[in-house]
Design a protein around this motif. Structure first.
Motif, short mmCIF file in Angstrom:
data_model
loop_
_atom_site.label_atom_id
_atom_site.label_comp_id
_atom_site.label_asym_id
_atom_site.label_seq_id
_atom_site.Cartn_x
_atom_site.Cartn_y
_atom_site.Cartn_z
N VAL A 38 13.85 82.95 42.37
CA VAL A 38 13.30 81.97 43.32
C VAL A 38 11.98 81.47 42.72
O VAL A 38 11.05 82.25 42.51
CB VAL A 38 13.08 82.60 44.70
CG1 VAL A 38 12.48 81.60 45.66
CG2 VAL A 38 14.38 83.15 45.25
N LEU A 39 11.91 80.18 42.46
CA LEU A 39 10.74 79.61 41.80
C LEU A 39 9.66 79.17 42.77
O LEU A 39 8.48 79.19 42.44
CB LEU A 39 11.17 78.42 40.94
CG LEU A 39 12.30 78.72 39.94
CD1 LEU A 39 12.73 77.45 39.25
CD2 LEU A 39 11.86 79.75 38.94
N ILE A 47 3.16 77.42 51.09
CA ILE A 47 3.91 77.35 49.83
C ILE A 47 3.53 78.52 48.94
O ILE A 47 2.34 78.81 48.75
CB ILE A 47 3.65 76.02 49.12
CG1 ILE A 47 4.18 74.87 49.98
CG2 ILE A 47 4.29 76.01 47.74
CD1 ILE A 47 3.91 73.50 49.43
N THR A 48 4.54 79.20 48.41
CA THR A 48 4.34 80.30 47.47
C THR A 48 5.00 79.94 46.16
O THR A 48 6.20 79.69 46.11
CB THR A 48 4.98 81.60 48.02
OG1 THR A 48 4.49 81.84 49.34
CG2 THR A 48 4.67 82.77 47.12
N LEU A 49 4.19 79.88 45.09
CA LEU A 49 4.70 79.56 43.76
C LEU A 49 4.91 80.83 42.97
O LEU A 49 4.11 81.76 43.06
CB LEU A 49 3.72 78.67 43.00
CG LEU A 49 3.76 77.19 43.30
CD1 LEU A 49 2.62 76.48 42.59
CD2 LEU A 49 5.07 76.59 42.88
N GLY A 50 5.96 80.87 42.18
CA GLY A 50 6.22 82.01 41.33
C GLY A 50 5.68 81.78 39.94
O GLY A 50 5.40 80.66 39.53
N ALA A 51 5.48 82.87 39.21
CA ALA A 51 5.01 82.76 37.84
C ALA A 51 5.85 83.64 36.94
O ALA A 51 5.41 84.73 36.61
CB ALA A 51 3.53 83.14 37.76
#
Length: 141
Positions: A38-39, A47-51
């Motif tokens: 999940v990106l 909003i949650t951003l992945g790394a």
């Protein structure tokens, strides 16, 4: 709530109960599958951003059917050379339905209690009645 997830090498914006066509998956029809890459997650504006991916988040889906896509024609030609090449194919696809999105720290939604409508008083309706009465008088004149 929606998520951007990578499925079979492609990125899709998915939400609950959405049906998506993806490249053919090895799972059988009716199987429940989970995608862990999940990106991005959006939970009502948060909003949650992945790394590169969000830790602990996953998207659950159910395989509905395997099918072939529309015919794609590839036609190559070079003018004045007598060169023509016609080729084509039909892509193998899988239709999935997203059954849910889970992520760490998610609160389980509870049904909100229903609010009863406030009783309508004559004082609240008085301005409305005056406006309607004034409008009728204007149209009669």
């Amino acid at each position: 709530m929606y998520a951007i997830v990578e499925i079979a090498g492609q990125q899709f914006k998915v939400s609950k109960d959405l049906k998506v066509y993806v490249h053919r998956l090895a799972d059988k029809e009716g199987d429940a599958i989970s995608f862990a890459k999940v990106l991005l997650l959006d939970d009502n504006g948060t909003i949650t951003l992945g790394a590169p991916a969000v830790e602990g988040a996953s998207v659950e889906a159910k395989v509905l059917q395997h099918l072939k896509g529309d015919k794609v024609i590839i036609f190559k030609k070079k003018r004045r050379k007598g060169y023509k090449k016609r080729n084509g194919h039909r892509q193998y696809l899988t239709q999935i339905q997203i059954s849910g999105i889970t992520f760490p720290g998610a609160k389980k939604e509870k049904a909100a209690p229903k609010k009863e409508a406030a009783p309508v008083t004559e004082e609240a309706e008085a301005p409305k009645k005056k406006a309607v009465k004034a409008k009728k008088e204007e149209t009669q004149e």
